[in-house]
Write an enzyme that holds these catalytic residues in place. Structure first.
Site, PDB file in Angstrom:
ATOM      1  N   HIS A   1       0.758  -1.302  -0.272  1.00 34.93           N
ATOM      2  CA  HIS A   1      -0.140  -0.074   0.034  1.00 34.93           C
ATOM      3  C   HIS A   1       0.864   1.445   0.114  1.00 34.93           C
ATOM      4  O   HIS A   1       0.193   2.507  -0.040  1.00 34.93           O
ATOM      5  CB  HIS A   1      -0.954  -0.035   1.256  1.00 34.93           C
ATOM      6  CG  HIS A   1      -1.943  -1.175   1.173  1.00 34.93           C
ATOM      7  ND1 HIS A   1      -2.880  -1.490   0.320  1.00 34.93           N
ATOM      8  CD2 HIS A   1      -2.088  -2.064   1.981  1.00 34.93           C
ATOM      9  CE1 HIS A   1      -3.618  -2.617   0.465  1.00 34.93           C
ATOM     10  NE2 HIS A   1      -3.043  -2.983   1.416  1.00 34.93           N
TER      11      HIS A   1
ATOM     12  N   LYS B   1      -5.655  -9.675  -8.029  1.00 31.47           N
ATOM     13  CA  LYS B   1      -6.380  -9.143  -6.636  1.00 31.47           C
ATOM     14  C   LYS B   1      -7.128  -8.046  -7.280  1.00 31.47           C
ATOM     15  O   LYS B   1      -6.979  -7.049  -8.030  1.00 31.47           O
ATOM     16  CB  LYS B   1      -5.161  -8.522  -5.929  1.00 31.47           C
ATOM     17  CG  LYS B   1      -5.661  -8.084  -4.570  1.00 31.47           C
ATOM     18  CD  LYS B   1      -4.474  -7.482  -3.641  1.00 31.47           C
ATOM     19  CE  LYS B   1      -5.054  -7.129  -2.227  1.00 31.47           C
ATOM     20  NZ  LYS B   1      -4.128  -6.308  -1.610  1.00 31.47           N
TER      21      LYS B   1
ATOM     22  N   ARG C   1      -8.838  -5.759  -5.901  1.00 35.24           N
ATOM     23  CA  ARG C   1      -8.673  -4.342  -5.576  1.00 35.24           C
ATOM     24  C   ARG C   1      -7.504  -4.246  -4.679  1.00 35.24           C
ATOM     25  O   ARG C   1      -7.119  -4.991  -3.942  1.00 35.24           O
ATOM     26  CB  ARG C   1     -10.149  -3.926  -4.837  1.00 35.24           C
ATOM     27  CG  ARG C   1     -10.220  -2.418  -4.915  1.00 35.24           C
ATOM     28  CD  ARG C   1     -11.497  -1.914  -4.674  1.00 35.24           C
ATOM     29  NE  ARG C   1     -11.643  -0.400  -4.636  1.00 35.24           N
ATOM     30  CZ  ARG C   1     -12.729   0.182  -4.153  1.00 35.24           C
ATOM     31  NH1 ARG C   1     -13.592  -0.390  -3.751  1.00 35.24           N
ATOM     32  NH2 ARG C   1     -12.412   1.356  -4.018  1.00 35.24           N
ATOM     33  N   ASN C   2      -6.851  -3.031  -4.907  1.00 40.46           N
ATOM     34  CA  ASN C   2      -5.786  -2.678  -4.128  1.00 40.46           C
ATOM     35  C   ASN C   2      -5.515  -0.823  -4.176  1.00 40.46           C
ATOM     36  O   ASN C   2      -5.642  -0.604  -5.094  1.00 40.46           O
ATOM     37  CB  ASN C   2      -4.361  -3.264  -4.436  1.00 40.46           C
ATOM     38  CG  ASN C   2      -3.278  -3.149  -3.421  1.00 40.46           C
ATOM     39  OD1 ASN C   2      -3.548  -3.618  -2.339  1.00 40.46           O
ATOM     40  ND2 ASN C   2      -2.310  -2.659  -3.819  1.00 40.46           N
ATOM     41  N   THR C   3      -5.056  -0.608  -2.857  1.00 41.24           N
ATOM     42  CA  THR C   3      -5.012   1.130  -3.171  1.00 41.24           C
ATOM     43  C   THR C   3      -3.621   1.359  -2.802  1.00 41.24           C
ATOM     44  O   THR C   3      -2.729   0.638  -1.662  1.00 41.24           O
ATOM     45  CB  THR C   3      -5.514   1.746  -1.911  1.00 41.24           C
ATOM     46  OG1 THR C   3      -7.191   1.412  -2.153  1.00 41.24           O
ATOM     47  CG2 THR C   3      -5.591   3.264  -2.059  1.00 41.24           C
TER      48      THR C   3
ATOM     49  N   HIS D   1      -3.006  -3.350   8.225  1.00 45.76           N
ATOM     50  CA  HIS D   1      -4.220  -3.731   7.066  1.00 45.76           C
ATOM     51  C   HIS D   1      -4.842  -2.588   6.549  1.00 45.76           C
ATOM     52  O   HIS D   1      -4.955  -1.490   7.292  1.00 45.76           O
ATOM     53  CB  HIS D   1      -5.337  -4.674   7.667  1.00 45.76           C
ATOM     54  CG  HIS D   1      -6.371  -4.705   7.118  1.00 45.76           C
ATOM     55  ND1 HIS D   1      -6.560  -5.513   5.860  1.00 45.76           N
ATOM     56  CD2 HIS D   1      -7.787  -4.278   7.446  1.00 45.76           C
ATOM     57  CE1 HIS D   1      -7.788  -5.361   5.466  1.00 45.76           C
ATOM     58  NE2 HIS D   1      -8.446  -4.729   6.610  1.00 45.76           N
TER      59      HIS D   1
END
Ligand code: NAG
Length: 149
Positions: A38, A68, A70-72, A141
Site C-alpha cells: 500500500h 487481486k 482491488r488494491n490501493t 491492514h
C-alpha cells in the site's frame, strides 16, 4: 464440576485466540507487508493511472495466484502513514483508525487479465482520507478509502 467446565472454556477461548493469531499471520498482516502492498512514495511514474496500476501490481508481486480484485497505493511517506495509528488518526472501532488528513492515492480495480503478470486494472487517482487497522502503532491492514468530509 465447575472447575472442569471453567478450564474447558478457557481452553476453547485460548484455541480461538491462537486461531485468530495464526489467521492474522497467514494473511500476512504486518507493517512490512502493508508497505509492500500500500505505500508507493514518491509515486512511481507511469503513462496513465491504468498503466500505473498494471505496473505496480506486477512490480510488487500482488497477483501471485490470481488477479487481486482491488488494491490501493498511498503516495505518502512511511512516517506520515504510520502516524494515522497515533497522533494523526481518529479511533473508529476495534483496531481501526481513520486518518485526519487526506492522502494522495491511487485506487486500483481489476478488470480482467491473467495472473501473475498480466492483470488489467482501472486506476483512479484521488486525495482522500484512509482507514487502516493498527498493531503496535503501525498499520497492518488497509481497510478502505473514506469519502472526504
Ligand atoms: C509479514 O507478512 C509477510 C507476508 O505474509 C511474511 O512473509 C513476513 O514474514 C511477515 N513479517 C513479519 C515480521 O512477521
Amino acid at each position: 464440576m465447575l472447575t472442569s467446565k471453567f478450564s474447558c472454556c478457557l481452553v476453547a477461548h485460548l484455541a480461538i485466540l491462537l486461531g485468530l493469531l495464526l489467521l492474522g499471520t497467514c494473511k500476512g498482516q504486518n507493517w512490512s507487508s502493508f508497505q509492500t502492498k500500500h505505500i508507493d512514495f514518491p509515486k512511481s511514474s507511469a503513462s496513465n493511472p491504468n498503466a500505473y496500476c498494471d505496473l505496480m501490481m506486477k512490480r510488487r508481486n500482488l497477483n501471485p495466484t490470481r488477479c487481486k480484485p482491488r488494491n490501493t497505493f498511498v503516495h505518502a511517506s512511511q512516517s506520515e502513514i504510520q502516524n494515522v495509528c497515533s497522533s494523526k488518526g481518529t479511533h473508529y472501532k476495534d483496531n481501526l483508525y481513520d486518518s485526519e488528513e487526506d492522502f494522495p492515492l491511487t485506487d486500483c480495480k481489476n478488470v480482467g487479465g491473467t495472473s501473475p503478470d498480466n492483470c488489467k486494472y482501472i486506476g483512479t487517482p484521488g486525495t482522500k482520507r484512509i482507514r487502516v487497522a493498527c498493531e503496535n502503532n503501525k498499520p497492518v491492514h488497509f481497510e478502505l478509502v473514506l469519502a472526504t468530509l
